[in-house]
Write a protein that holds these residues in place. Structure first.
Motif, mmCIF file in Angstrom:
data_model
loop_
_atom_site.group_PDB
_atom_site.id
_atom_site.type_symbol
_atom_site.label_atom_id
_atom_site.label_comp_id
_atom_site.label_asym_id
_atom_site.label_seq_id
_atom_site.Cartn_x
_atom_site.Cartn_y
_atom_site.Cartn_z
ATOM 1 N N GLY A 15 2.778 -73.206 -70.538
ATOM 2 C CA GLY A 15 2.006 -71.957 -70.520
ATOM 3 C C GLY A 15 0.609 -72.087 -71.121
ATOM 4 O O GLY A 15 -0.094 -71.079 -71.265
ATOM 5 N N GLY A 71 -2.099 -73.866 -69.917
ATOM 6 C CA GLY A 71 -3.129 -73.690 -68.891
ATOM 7 C C GLY A 71 -3.323 -72.214 -68.558
ATOM 8 O O GLY A 71 -4.454 -71.717 -68.451
ATOM 9 N N GLU A 107 -5.395 -77.193 -57.686
ATOM 10 C CA GLU A 107 -4.181 -76.552 -58.222
ATOM 11 C C GLU A 107 -4.032 -75.129 -57.661
ATOM 12 O O GLU A 107 -4.050 -74.142 -58.409
ATOM 13 C CB GLU A 107 -4.229 -76.535 -59.752
ATOM 14 C CG GLU A 107 -4.188 -77.908 -60.380
ATOM 15 C CD GLU A 107 -2.821 -78.573 -60.286
ATOM 16 O OE1 GLU A 107 -1.848 -77.915 -59.865
ATOM 17 O OE2 GLU A 107 -2.736 -79.753 -60.643
ATOM 18 N N ARG A 119 1.856 -80.268 -70.810
ATOM 19 C CA ARG A 119 1.805 -79.465 -69.576
ATOM 20 C C ARG A 119 3.131 -78.725 -69.392
ATOM 21 O O ARG A 119 4.166 -79.133 -69.890
ATOM 22 C CB ARG A 119 1.506 -80.362 -68.376
ATOM 23 C CG ARG A 119 0.042 -80.767 -68.361
ATOM 24 C CD ARG A 119 -0.231 -81.901 -67.408
ATOM 25 N NE ARG A 119 -0.299 -81.479 -66.017
ATOM 26 C CZ ARG A 119 -0.562 -82.322 -65.014
ATOM 27 N NH1 ARG A 119 -0.771 -83.594 -65.243
ATOM 28 N NH2 ARG A 119 -0.607 -81.879 -63.785
ATOM 29 N N GLY A 120 3.054 -77.597 -68.660
ATOM 30 C CA GLY A 120 4.269 -76.850 -68.335
ATOM 31 C C GLY A 120 4.769 -75.948 -69.459
ATOM 32 O O GLY A 120 5.927 -75.518 -69.451
HETATM 33 C C1 LIG Z 1 -3.415 -77.410 -63.942
HETATM 34 C C2 LIG Z 1 -3.090 -77.382 -65.425
HETATM 35 C C3 LIG Z 1 -4.308 -76.884 -66.200
HETATM 36 C C4 LIG Z 1 -1.906 -76.446 -65.647
HETATM 37 O O1 LIG Z 1 -1.665 -76.342 -67.040
HETATM 38 P P1 LIG Z 1 -0.190 -76.125 -67.613
HETATM 39 O O2 LIG Z 1 -0.308 -75.799 -69.051
HETATM 40 O O3 LIG Z 1 0.657 -77.291 -67.251
HETATM 41 O O4 LIG Z 1 0.286 -74.867 -66.754
HETATM 42 P P2 LIG Z 1 1.181 -73.630 -67.260
HETATM 43 O O5 LIG Z 1 2.354 -74.172 -68.016
HETATM 44 O O6 LIG Z 1 0.319 -72.658 -67.973
HETATM 45 O O7 LIG Z 1 1.648 -73.029 -65.872
HETATM 46 C C5 LIG Z 1 1.476 -71.663 -65.512
HETATM 47 C C6 LIG Z 1 2.249 -71.423 -64.252
HETATM 48 O O8 LIG Z 1 1.727 -72.249 -63.192
HETATM 49 C C7 LIG Z 1 2.742 -73.113 -62.690
HETATM 50 N N1 LIG Z 1 2.129 -74.420 -62.424
HETATM 51 C C8 LIG Z 1 1.461 -75.203 -63.292
HETATM 52 N N2 LIG Z 1 1.034 -76.332 -62.688
HETATM 53 C C9 LIG Z 1 1.471 -76.240 -61.413
HETATM 54 C C10 LIG Z 1 1.364 -77.105 -60.288
HETATM 55 N N3 LIG Z 1 0.714 -78.285 -60.364
HETATM 56 N N4 LIG Z 1 1.911 -76.713 -59.124
HETATM 57 C C11 LIG Z 1 2.579 -75.530 -59.038
HETATM 58 N N5 LIG Z 1 2.732 -74.670 -60.076
HETATM 59 C C12 LIG Z 1 2.174 -75.030 -61.243
HETATM 60 C C13 LIG Z 1 3.770 -73.204 -63.786
HETATM 61 O O9 LIG Z 1 5.038 -73.530 -63.265
HETATM 62 C C14 LIG Z 1 3.725 -71.799 -64.366
HETATM 63 O O10 LIG Z 1 4.439 -70.930 -63.536
HETATM 64 P P3 LIG Z 1 5.257 -69.647 -64.153
HETATM 65 O O11 LIG Z 1 4.205 -68.781 -64.812
HETATM 66 O O12 LIG Z 1 5.864 -69.024 -62.944
HETATM 67 O O13 LIG Z 1 6.217 -70.221 -65.132
HETATM 68 C C15 LIG Z 1 -2.672 -78.785 -65.965
HETATM 69 O O14 LIG Z 1 -1.629 -79.245 -65.182
HETATM 70 C C16 LIG Z 1 -3.773 -79.817 -65.964
HETATM 71 O O15 LIG Z 1 -4.461 -80.013 -66.958
HETATM 72 N N6 LIG Z 1 -3.950 -80.525 -64.810
HETATM 73 C C17 LIG Z 1 -4.908 -81.602 -64.686
HETATM 74 C C18 LIG Z 1 -6.325 -81.118 -64.658
HETATM 75 C C19 LIG Z 1 -6.559 -80.078 -63.585
HETATM 76 O O16 LIG Z 1 -6.132 -80.202 -62.450
HETATM 77 N N7 LIG Z 1 -7.281 -79.031 -63.959
HETATM 78 C C20 LIG Z 1 -7.638 -77.953 -63.086
HETATM 79 C C21 LIG Z 1 -9.065 -78.101 -62.691
HETATM 80 S S1 LIG Z 1 -9.589 -76.667 -61.793
#
Ligand SMILES: CC(C)(COP(=O)(O)OP(=O)(O)OC[C@H]1O[C@@H](n2cnc3c(N)ncnc32)[C@H](O)[C@@H]1OP(=O)(O)O)[C@@H](O)C(=O)NCCC(=O)NCCS
Length: 177
Positions: free
Chosen positions: A79, A81, A106, A76-77
């Protein structure tokens, strides 16, 4: 690299989704559901290891739903997602579908990707068909968010049947006519 999922990805997709589902972050998916919906899925493949997945499901001629978005906690974190949601956006452009929605906890993540919070009752009735399988259906606290691709024209054809007002749908608050 993001690529369409194959049947060989299912065990890993299941592992990632269900590791989050166990923590209440998203809906659990069975193997049967994953096989059935496999055509909707893409995976993020990092040197041969699947580290994230997403599905894009068609709801209506002007609406898709981003489903089963999950990134392995160890990745995670980075890019991933964001890249997976952007894959869904490109799929919508390819298919000529104007709007994407998500039911999510989210909010900030999706806001950064151009989604806006909308009232759940503004979404069509069909969206709620999955809720029967959700353990939280009687107290849904997910946020409905939509991104509109304004460059894509509004399609011809009938509008989706709306969510009826004044009818009891567990996932929605009672809405007066
Ligand atoms: C939500 C999720 C998909 C994000 O994936 P990730 O790969 O960690 O996110 P990214 O690195 O692509 O983040 C993209 C941007 O969103 C921000 N971001 C990611 N998660 C965040 C959070 N929980 N709260 C606030 N900002 C967040 C990042 O800081 C980044 O910001 P930037 O573009 O300004 O640098 C991942 O945390 C996850 O799998 N969560 C658990 C399952 C879930 O909740 N899925 C969503 C179901 S709808």
């Amino acid at each position: 690299m993001i690529r369409p999922a194959t049947i060989h990805d299912v065990p890993r997709i299941s592992e990632i989704i269900n590791s989050h589902a166990e923590l209440g972050r998203m809906l659990f998916k069975s193997y049967a559901q994953l096989y059935e919906d496999l055509r909707d899925f893409a995976v993020y493949d990092l040197d041969g290891r699947v580290v994230g997945c997403v599905a894009v499901a068609i709801i209506w001629s002007d609406l898709t739903e981003v489903r089963s978005l999950a990134v392995d906690d160890n990745y995670r974190g980075r890019g991933i997602g964001k890249a997976l949601v952007n894959w869904c956006v490109e799929e919508c452009r390819r298919m000529g579908i104007r709007r994407l929605m998500s039911l999510t906890y989210e909010q900030t993540f999706f806001e950064k990707l151009g989604f806006e919070v909308v009232g759940k009752e503004s979404l069509p009735l069909k969206v709620w068909s999955d809720c029967v399988r959700c353990p939280k259906r009687d107290g849904c606290d997910e946020i409905a968010m939509v991104r509109t691709l304004h460059e894509i024209p509004i399609p011809e054809g009938p509008a989706a049947p709306p969510t009826p007002r004044g009818v009891s749908i567990p996932v929605l608050e009672y809405v007066e006519e």
